[in-house]
Structures are given as structure tokens and as C-alpha cells.
Design a protein around this motif. Structure first.
Motif, PDB file in Angstrom:
ATOM      1  N   GLY A  45       0.824  -1.195   0.000  1.00 18.78           N
ATOM      2  CA  GLY A  45       0.000   0.000   0.000  1.00 18.78           C
ATOM      3  C   GLY A  45       0.858   1.245   0.000  1.00 18.78           C
ATOM      4  N   GLN A  46       0.296   2.361  -0.472  1.00 17.07           N
ATOM      5  CA  GLN A  46       1.092   3.583  -0.597  1.00 17.07           C
ATOM      6  C   GLN A  46       0.347   4.820  -0.091  1.00 17.07           C
ATOM      7  OE1 GLN A  46       3.738   3.762  -4.261  1.00 17.07           O
ATOM      8  NE2 GLN A  46       2.156   2.372  -5.024  1.00 17.07           N
ATOM      9  N   ILE A  47      -0.494   4.636   0.943  1.00 21.26           N
ATOM     10  CA  ILE A  47      -1.204   5.791   1.503  1.00 21.26           C
ATOM     11  C   ILE A  47      -0.298   6.438   2.548  1.00 21.26           C
ATOM     12  CG2 ILE A  47      -3.338   6.603   2.568  1.00 21.26           C
ATOM     13  CD1 ILE A  47      -4.707   4.098   1.571  1.00 21.26           C
ATOM     14  N   ASP A  73      -3.820  -0.552  -6.838  1.00 24.74           N
ATOM     15  CA  ASP A  73      -4.005   0.154  -8.095  1.00 24.74           C
ATOM     16  C   ASP A  73      -3.109  -0.537  -9.117  1.00 24.74           C
ATOM     17  OD1 ASP A  73      -1.425   0.929  -7.374  1.00 24.74           O
ATOM     18  OD2 ASP A  73      -1.972   2.986  -6.861  1.00 24.74           O
ATOM     19  N   ALA A  74      -2.728   0.175 -10.156  1.00 24.19           N
ATOM     20  CA  ALA A  74      -1.803  -0.378 -11.144  1.00 24.19           C
ATOM     21  C   ALA A  74      -0.715   0.660 -11.400  1.00 24.19           C
ATOM     22  CB  ALA A  74      -2.538  -0.759 -12.422  1.00 24.19           C
ATOM     23  N   ASP A  75      -0.066   1.083 -10.343  1.00 26.46           N
ATOM     24  CA  ASP A  75       0.943   2.130 -10.390  1.00 26.46           C
ATOM     25  C   ASP A  75       2.024   1.783 -11.418  1.00 26.46           C
ATOM     26  OD1 ASP A  75       3.107   3.854  -9.926  1.00 26.46           O
ATOM     27  OD2 ASP A  75       2.624   4.056  -7.803  1.00 26.46           O
ATOM     28  N   PRO A  76       2.159   2.571 -12.480  1.00 24.81           N
ATOM     29  CA  PRO A  76       3.152   2.235 -13.507  1.00 24.81           C
ATOM     30  C   PRO A  76       4.587   2.317 -13.011  1.00 24.81           C
ATOM     31  CG  PRO A  76       2.221   4.418 -13.903  1.00 24.81           C
ATOM     32  CD  PRO A  76       1.398   3.784 -12.818  1.00 24.81           C
ATOM     33  N   TYR A  77       4.841   3.166 -12.016  1.00 26.18           N
ATOM     34  CA  TYR A  77       6.196   3.270 -11.482  1.00 26.18           C
ATOM     35  C   TYR A  77       6.571   2.010 -10.717  1.00 26.18           C
ATOM     36  CZ  TYR A  77       5.733   8.178 -12.738  1.00 26.18           C
ATOM     37  OH  TYR A  77       5.540   9.332 -13.437  1.00 26.18           O
ATOM     38  N   VAL A  78       5.596   1.421 -10.024  1.00 24.29           N
ATOM     39  CA  VAL A  78       5.851   0.168  -9.322  1.00 24.29           C
ATOM     40  C   VAL A  78       6.047  -0.963 -10.324  1.00 24.29           C
ATOM     41  CG1 VAL A  78       4.901  -1.562  -7.751  1.00 24.29           C
ATOM     42  CG2 VAL A  78       4.599   0.870  -7.251  1.00 24.29           C
ATOM     43  N   VAL A  90      -0.591  -8.803  -8.377  1.00 23.92           N
ATOM     44  CA  VAL A  90      -2.025  -8.575  -8.428  1.00 23.92           C
ATOM     45  C   VAL A  90      -2.199  -7.062  -8.487  1.00 23.92           C
ATOM     46  CG1 VAL A  90      -4.224  -8.759  -7.211  1.00 23.92           C
ATOM     47  CG2 VAL A  90      -2.571 -10.637  -7.091  1.00 23.92           C
ATOM     48  N   VAL A  91      -2.919  -6.569  -9.486  1.00 17.99           N
ATOM     49  CA  VAL A  91      -3.184  -5.135  -9.585  1.00 17.99           C
ATOM     50  C   VAL A  91      -4.671  -4.892  -9.353  1.00 17.99           C
ATOM     51  CG1 VAL A  91      -1.239  -4.733 -11.136  1.00 17.99           C
ATOM     52  CG2 VAL A  91      -3.511  -5.203 -12.090  1.00 17.99           C
ATOM     53  N   GLY A  92      -5.029  -3.660  -9.002  1.00 11.10           N
ATOM     54  CA  GLY A  92      -6.404  -3.400  -8.608  1.00 11.10           C
ATOM     55  C   GLY A  92      -7.053  -2.235  -9.330  1.00 11.10           C
ATOM     56  N   ILE A  93      -8.351  -2.350  -9.518  1.00 16.23           N
ATOM     57  CA  ILE A  93      -9.186  -1.249  -9.985  1.00 16.23           C
ATOM     58  C   ILE A  93      -9.955  -0.753  -8.764  1.00 16.23           C
ATOM     59  CG2 ILE A  93     -11.146  -0.602 -11.451  1.00 16.23           C
ATOM     60  CD1 ILE A  93     -10.239  -2.785 -13.408  1.00 16.23           C
ATOM     61  N   GLY A  94      -9.733   0.479  -8.366  1.00 13.93           N
ATOM     62  CA  GLY A  94     -10.337   1.014  -7.153  1.00 13.93           C
ATOM     63  C   GLY A  94     -11.847   1.101  -7.242  1.00 13.93           C
ATOM     64  N   ARG A 113      -3.878   0.468 -21.058  1.00 12.57           N
ATOM     65  CA  ARG A 113      -3.028   1.488 -20.434  1.00 12.57           C
ATOM     66  C   ARG A 113      -2.263   0.969 -19.229  1.00 12.57           C
ATOM     67  NH1 ARG A 113      -5.023   7.382 -18.004  1.00 12.57           N
ATOM     68  NH2 ARG A 113      -2.956   8.074 -17.316  1.00 12.57           N
ATOM     69  N   HIS A 114      -2.920   0.149 -18.408  1.00 13.28           N
ATOM     70  CA  HIS A 114      -2.344  -0.212 -17.106  1.00 13.28           C
ATOM     71  C   HIS A 114      -1.760  -1.629 -17.026  1.00 13.28           C
ATOM     72  CE1 HIS A 114      -3.812   3.433 -15.143  1.00 13.28           C
ATOM     73  NE2 HIS A 114      -4.964   3.252 -15.762  1.00 13.28           N
ATOM     74  N   VAL A 115      -2.113  -2.495 -17.961  1.00 17.25           N
ATOM     75  CA  VAL A 115      -1.663  -3.884 -17.878  1.00 17.25           C
ATOM     76  C   VAL A 115      -0.845  -4.295 -19.087  1.00 17.25           C
ATOM     77  CG1 VAL A 115      -2.409  -6.298 -17.731  1.00 17.25           C
ATOM     78  CG2 VAL A 115      -3.611  -4.538 -16.411  1.00 17.25           C
TER      79      VAL A 115
END
Length: 393
Positions: A45-47, A73-78, A90-94, A113-115
Motif C-alpha cells: 500500500g502507498q497511503i 491500483d496499477a501504479d506504472p512506477y511500481v 495482483v493489480v487493482g481497480i479502485g 493502459r495499465h496492464v
């Protein structure tokens, strides 16, 4: 003056230096990706406003031999920081984007875009559409959850990614109307109309059922009557299910098997249950019983030992539990009680919050340009080469 003269020695031949550099690179990759990867997942997590960069986190997790990471989320930097590492994502759609995914064009655009750009270099194996949707009161969100999952699944198929990337959603344990004894597990009556078709979708798509399980919540709510040993995986007599005669020596396994029972009660025996979140806080408010580093370390350490043993639950003893521990870091901007900000295995500086035997390396930061960056691999190789050169001079 030549650099070699300044060091008071002659530089080694270029071929030797190159060989050492290659050796360092190969050794690094072997250490990071050796076959004995830790069979646990970590929720990243990144909050927070004080976390290390994704590039540094990539080093940390790989040095720990963590093989699976779950994002919200699907943070592209990560995702970019884990290219060619073999780590499974595992990536997430909020929840805020779930309703939009009902539109097939939006679902396809999200994946493109994200995957899709990160495959196959980054191993994205699952998309979670929403998180704990049935915990809230948003009826529109609940109604749109399954259509959104179906839309994302169909978009994956249209892009040739079906079978490579699963689609599911993660639930909180409060979807359960009954969880004890485990064999009597049943979903809440208001959840069943949604859950029945979701289970049919998961069965068709061969996707897992994800559940967030926190025995800590049960202990916090009633510390006087919930045995600490039972929730911390410590030696105890356990609890026997009077229907199946199966004995449970910990609450987590009982919770998982109650979910299996609820799924089976709706006619499905072909869906795997995976623990998408579990953990124990190391600190909490005065009214949050048990939120201490000692108990957090005991819970997580004992859980890791069970995972390493490839242990299954009493109902499914031959199926090793699949767990994503919550969470990698303490997150200082999370709302709610103090415990919410203190589930991390590590402080943001890479120091362990408590000792469970997970040793990792968080590389130093480069402040040379006024930004916080991970020291690049090439720089570390050159540092190692220079050190060897000097030591042999």
C-alpha cells in the motif's frame, strides 16, 4: 594526474574489470531470483508521504525473496520497477472506478493502459475489480461489480490475455452471516443475491475467491473471551467443529473454512479461497487491545512458519494456504484508528517494525540532484569493481 596514480596503484586490465562487473551482475540476479523464493505475498500500500521509491522497494522485496505482491491500483512506477524480476503481481481497480468498467470500451482502455504495456516483462497475473464492495452501503457499486468484472474479463479475452490474467474481487469477512462452526459458514442474506452470480463467474473464469481475514478484529472486539493463543497460532487445545469433527488450532483457518462452506452452500466446490489480506497491528489507540509489536511479531512469524510448511486448512489439508500479508510499510496517511497506520512489516526507512526473520536490503538514496532515487544497479557494480580494484592493488 591519472586516477590510477592518485590511488597509488595501476588499474587492472579492462578484461578483468569487465569480468568482475559481470560476476557482480550475475551474482546479484542469482541472489535476487534464486529458486527458493519466499512463498508469501505482500500487500504494498502507498497511503503515505514518506515511503521509499518503487525502485528501492523492488530491491527490498527481492532481497527478501518475496515472490508475490498485491497492489491496490496499477501504479506504472511500481510495475516498471519490477520489470524482468519474476515477481508476480495482483493489480487493482479502485472502487471509484468500478462503475466505469461496466463499459466494455473503458475496460479495454484500462487494460491497454495499465496492464498490457508491462506484459510479459512484469508478471501481472490477476486484476481485482473493487475491494470490500459489500462492506459499504453503495447499492449502485454493488450492482455494478459483477458487470464490471465481466467487462474486464471480456476485454482481456479480446486482447489475447485470457488465461494469463485472472479477474476477481476482494471481500471483507463481514460478508459472512455465520462463520462458526466453520461447517455452518454462510453469507449474509443481503449478500447472497449478489454472491450467487459472482461465484458462477469465478467458476467459469477459473478465478480465486479473495477474502480479507483479520483474527485481530475478533480479539480486539472481545479480548476477554477470545483466547490469545488461538488467534496467534500458539499451542492450544483448539476448537472442534461438532459437525465435521475437524479440530482448529487457530482462528484464521476456521475463518477460511467457513468461507469454503458458504461457497459450497451456494453450489460451488471448484473455487479456491485465497487470503488477500491478513495481519496484526504493532500499535493502536488505548482502546485497541493487543496492538503491540510483540503480538504482531508472534502472529506474523507463526503465520509465515505455517506458510513455509505448505500447510492447508483442516477442510482442505492438501491445498497450501495462499496468503498476502498486510502490509509492507506503515502508512502514515491512512484514516481511522491508530492501528490502521501500523500494520507494516517495515518502517519507511526499511527498518523492521518487529523481527520475524525477514531480512531485506533497502538501498541508499541518491541526493545528488535534489531528488530521492535508488542507487542504480550499474552504480553499485562500479562501486564493487572499484573496491575490488583497490583491494588488489
Amino acid at each position: 594526474m591519472a586516477m590510477a596514480e592518485r590511488f597509488g596503484a595501476r588499474w587492472l586490465p579492462f578484461r578483468f574489470v569487465l569480468a568482475v562487473a559481470l560476476l557482480v551482475l550475475v551474482t546479484d540476479r542469482a541472489v535476487m531470483m534464486r529458486a527458493g523464493a519466499t512463498p508469501i505475498g505482500i500487500n504494498y500500500g502507498q497511503i503515505a508521504d514518506n515511503l521509499p521509491s518503487p525502485a528501492r522497494v523492488s530491491w527490498l522485496l527481492r532481497s527478501m525473496q518475496v515472490s508475490k505482491v498485491k497492489l491496490y491500483d496499477a501504479d506504472p512506477y511500481v510495475l516498471g520497477a519490477f520489470l524482468d524480476t519474476g515477481v508476480e503481481f495482483v493489480v487493482g481497480i479502485g472502487n471509484e472506478n468500478v462503475s466505469a468498467m461496466v463499459d466494455p470500451a473503458a475496460a479495454r482502455a484500462w487494460i491497454q493502459r495499465h496492464v498490457q504495456p508491462f506484459l510479459p516483462a512484469t508478471r501481472i497475473t490477476c486484476i481485482t475489480v473493487g475491494n470490500e464492495v459489500f462492506k459499504g452501503n453503495d447499492t449502485e457499486l454493488k450492482a455494478n461489480l459483477l458487470p464490471a468484472m465481466q467487462s474486464v474479463y471480456q476485454a482481456l479475452a479480446a486482447l489475447g490475455l485470457q488465461g494469463r490474467v485472472n479477474v476477481t474481487t476482494a471481500h471483507s469477512l463481514d460478508i459472512m452471516g455465520s462463520s462458526f462452526p466453520p461447517s455452518a459458514g454462510a453469507f449474509r442474506a443481503d449478500v447472497v443475491p449478489y454472491m450467487q452470480p459472482i461465484l458462477s463467474f469465478l467458476s467459469m473464469a477459473r478465478s480465486p475467491f479473495l477474502i480479507n481475514c483479520y483474527p485481530y478484529f475478533a480479539y480486539k472486539a472481545d479480548p476477554g473471551n477470545v483466547p490469545l493463543e488461538y488467534v496467534l497460532f500458539q499451542p492450544n487445545a483448539g476448537v472442534t467443529d461438532t459437525n465435521t469433527r475437524l479440530n482448529y488450532d487457530n482462528m484464521l483457518y476456521a475463518q477460511v473454512d467457513s468461507v469454503y462452506a458458504a461457497i459450497q452452500a451456494l453450489g460451488h466446490a471448484d473455487i479456491d479461497v485465497k487470503i488477500s489480506e491478513t495481519g496484526w497491528p504493532s500499535r493502536g489507540d488505548p482502546d485497541e487491545a493487543g496492538a503491540t509489536p510483540e503480538y504482531a511479531g508472534t502472529y506474523t512469524g507463526n503465520l509465515l512458519r505455517r506458510i513455509e510448511m505448505k500447510q492447508g486448512t483442516p477442510l482442505r489439508p492438501s491445498v497450501p494456504i495462499d496468503v498476502y500479508v498486510f502490509a509492507l510499510f506503515n502508512e502514515n496517511l491512512k484514516p481511522g484508528p491508530a492501528s490502521e497506520r501500523n500494520y507494516g512489516l517495515f518502517y519507511p526507512d526499511g527498518t523492521p517494525v518487529y523481527n520475524v526473520g525477514l531480512r531485506g536490503y533497502l538501498p541508499p538514496m541518491d541526493y545528488s540532484r535534489g531528488t530521492r532515487k535508488a542507487v542504480p544497479l550499474l552504480a553499485l557494480i562500479l562501486i564493487a569493481v572499484a573496491a575490488i580494484t583497490l583491494s588488489l592493488s
